[in-house]
Design a protein around this motif. Structure first.
Motif, PDB file in Angstrom:
ATOM      1  N   TYR A  65      26.843  68.718  37.867  1.00 47.80           N
ATOM      2  CA  TYR A  65      27.957  69.527  38.376  1.00 47.80           C
ATOM      3  C   TYR A  65      27.827  69.791  39.872  1.00 47.80           C
ATOM      4  CZ  TYR A  65      30.611  74.051  38.531  1.00 47.80           C
ATOM      5  OH  TYR A  65      31.454  75.099  38.820  1.00 47.80           O
ATOM      6  N   THR A 114      32.383  79.144  41.561  1.00 47.41           N
ATOM      7  CA  THR A 114      31.416  78.631  40.595  1.00 47.41           C
ATOM      8  C   THR A 114      30.760  79.745  39.788  1.00 47.41           C
ATOM      9  OG1 THR A 114      29.695  78.541  42.318  1.00 47.41           O
ATOM     10  CG2 THR A 114      30.969  76.536  41.924  1.00 47.41           C
ATOM     11  N   ARG A 124      32.926  80.636  36.838  1.00 44.66           N
ATOM     12  CA  ARG A 124      32.712  79.726  35.716  1.00 44.66           C
ATOM     13  C   ARG A 124      31.424  80.092  34.981  1.00 44.66           C
ATOM     14  NH1 ARG A 124      36.303  76.561  33.498  1.00 44.66           N
ATOM     15  NH2 ARG A 124      36.809  75.484  35.459  1.00 44.66           N
ATOM     16  N   TYR A 136      34.647  70.264  36.572  1.00 39.44           N
ATOM     17  CA  TYR A 136      34.254  70.861  35.298  1.00 39.44           C
ATOM     18  C   TYR A 136      34.792  70.051  34.119  1.00 39.44           C
ATOM     19  CZ  TYR A 136      33.648  74.279  31.580  1.00 39.44           C
ATOM     20  OH  TYR A 136      33.301  74.905  30.400  1.00 39.44           O
TER      21      TYR A 136
END
Length: 262
Positions: A88, A125, A128, A195
């Motif tokens: 990622y 981020t 998330r 993602y």
């Protein structure tokens, strides 16, 4: 019936799948720890007051990497290489999101705009991460093997998100609002694509390890695409909003750990 709980339980119950999951998670957290440590070292003189919080942010992420490696050790499992398509952090950097590792490796002070970019990227981020850990916490807080680790990481991710909100709002008041909104928007739109791609790649690897039948793989892929469609249409807006956090000065103290994960 497919559910987040049943899928994660399958992964936890299968050594090879658990090994890959923890290896991917540990690698990402360790990368984040290194990035934050470098940013703290290179903070420009006019923003040095942020250095201790950035250091704490990195120390927390280093701790999370140790936690995932400790979970592997308890099973007698070594970490495995992370497939590039599941990385990622690397994929975000390739899209120009966040601060490039090449810049962080130099011994040159960052500019104020670099710190704004770092905080805005982190706000996206960390949203998330906080959402994912909250989901796992609601379903696995009492799990005998991973519950304690999930609880600790979830608490830290909530702190990280609060820190990003608080510092970005302060920078808005100092005149960086337009830059912050642009970076937040660019980061969020890139993040939801990355993602989606990483989720598809991880589920593909898990499907092979767990021998999922084709209809199950197709249903999971469809679900991932549906989440992306929602986020691309409207959901990304929640990743760029700023609000005063309930937790103030969330990274103002020393990192919290336990001897088990030291």
């Amino acid at each position: 019936m497919l559910s987040a709980r049943s899928l994660f339980q399958e992964i936890v119950d299968h050594d090879d799948a658990f090994q890959l999951f923890c290896s991917i998670a540990a690698s990402g957290e360790s990368q984040g720890g290194w990035e934050n440590a470098r940013i703290a070292t290179l903070v420009p003189d006019g923003m040095r007051e942020l250095a201790p919080k950035i250091t704490r942010h990195g120390a927390d992420e280093d701790k999370h990497g140790r936690i995932f490696r400790a979970l592997l050790r308890k099973r007698g499992l070594p970490p495995v290489p992370v497939p590039p398509e599941t990385d990622y952090t690397m994929l975000l950097e390739r899209r120009g999101i966040g601060l490039a590792h090449e810049k962080l490796r130099r011994d040159e002070p960052l500019a104020e705009r670099d710190i704004v970019v770092y905080l805005a990227h982190s706000r996206v981020t960390e949203q998330r991460a906080a959402d994912q850990m909250d989901m796992l916490l609601r379903r696995f807080a009492d799990h005998p093997e991973v519950g304690k680790a999930i609880s600790m990481i979830s608490h830290d991710e909530d702190n990280h998100l609060a820190y990003c909100h608080e510092e970005l709002l302060r920078l808005v008041r100092e005149g960086h609002g337009r830059t912050i909104q642009q970076v937040l928007r660019d980061s969020a739109l890139a993040e939801i694509r990355v993602y989606r791609d990483v989720s598809l790649a991880v589920m593909d690897h898990m499907g092979r390890l767990l021998h999922w039948p084709a209809p199950k793989r197709a249903a999971l892929a469809a679900g991932i695409h549906a989440v992306y469609a929602y986020e691309r249409f409207a959901g990304w807006h929640r990743m760029i909003s700023l609000r005063p956090p309930e937790r103030r000065n969330a990274l103002g103290g020393a990192p919290v750990t336990t001897p088990e994960y030291a």
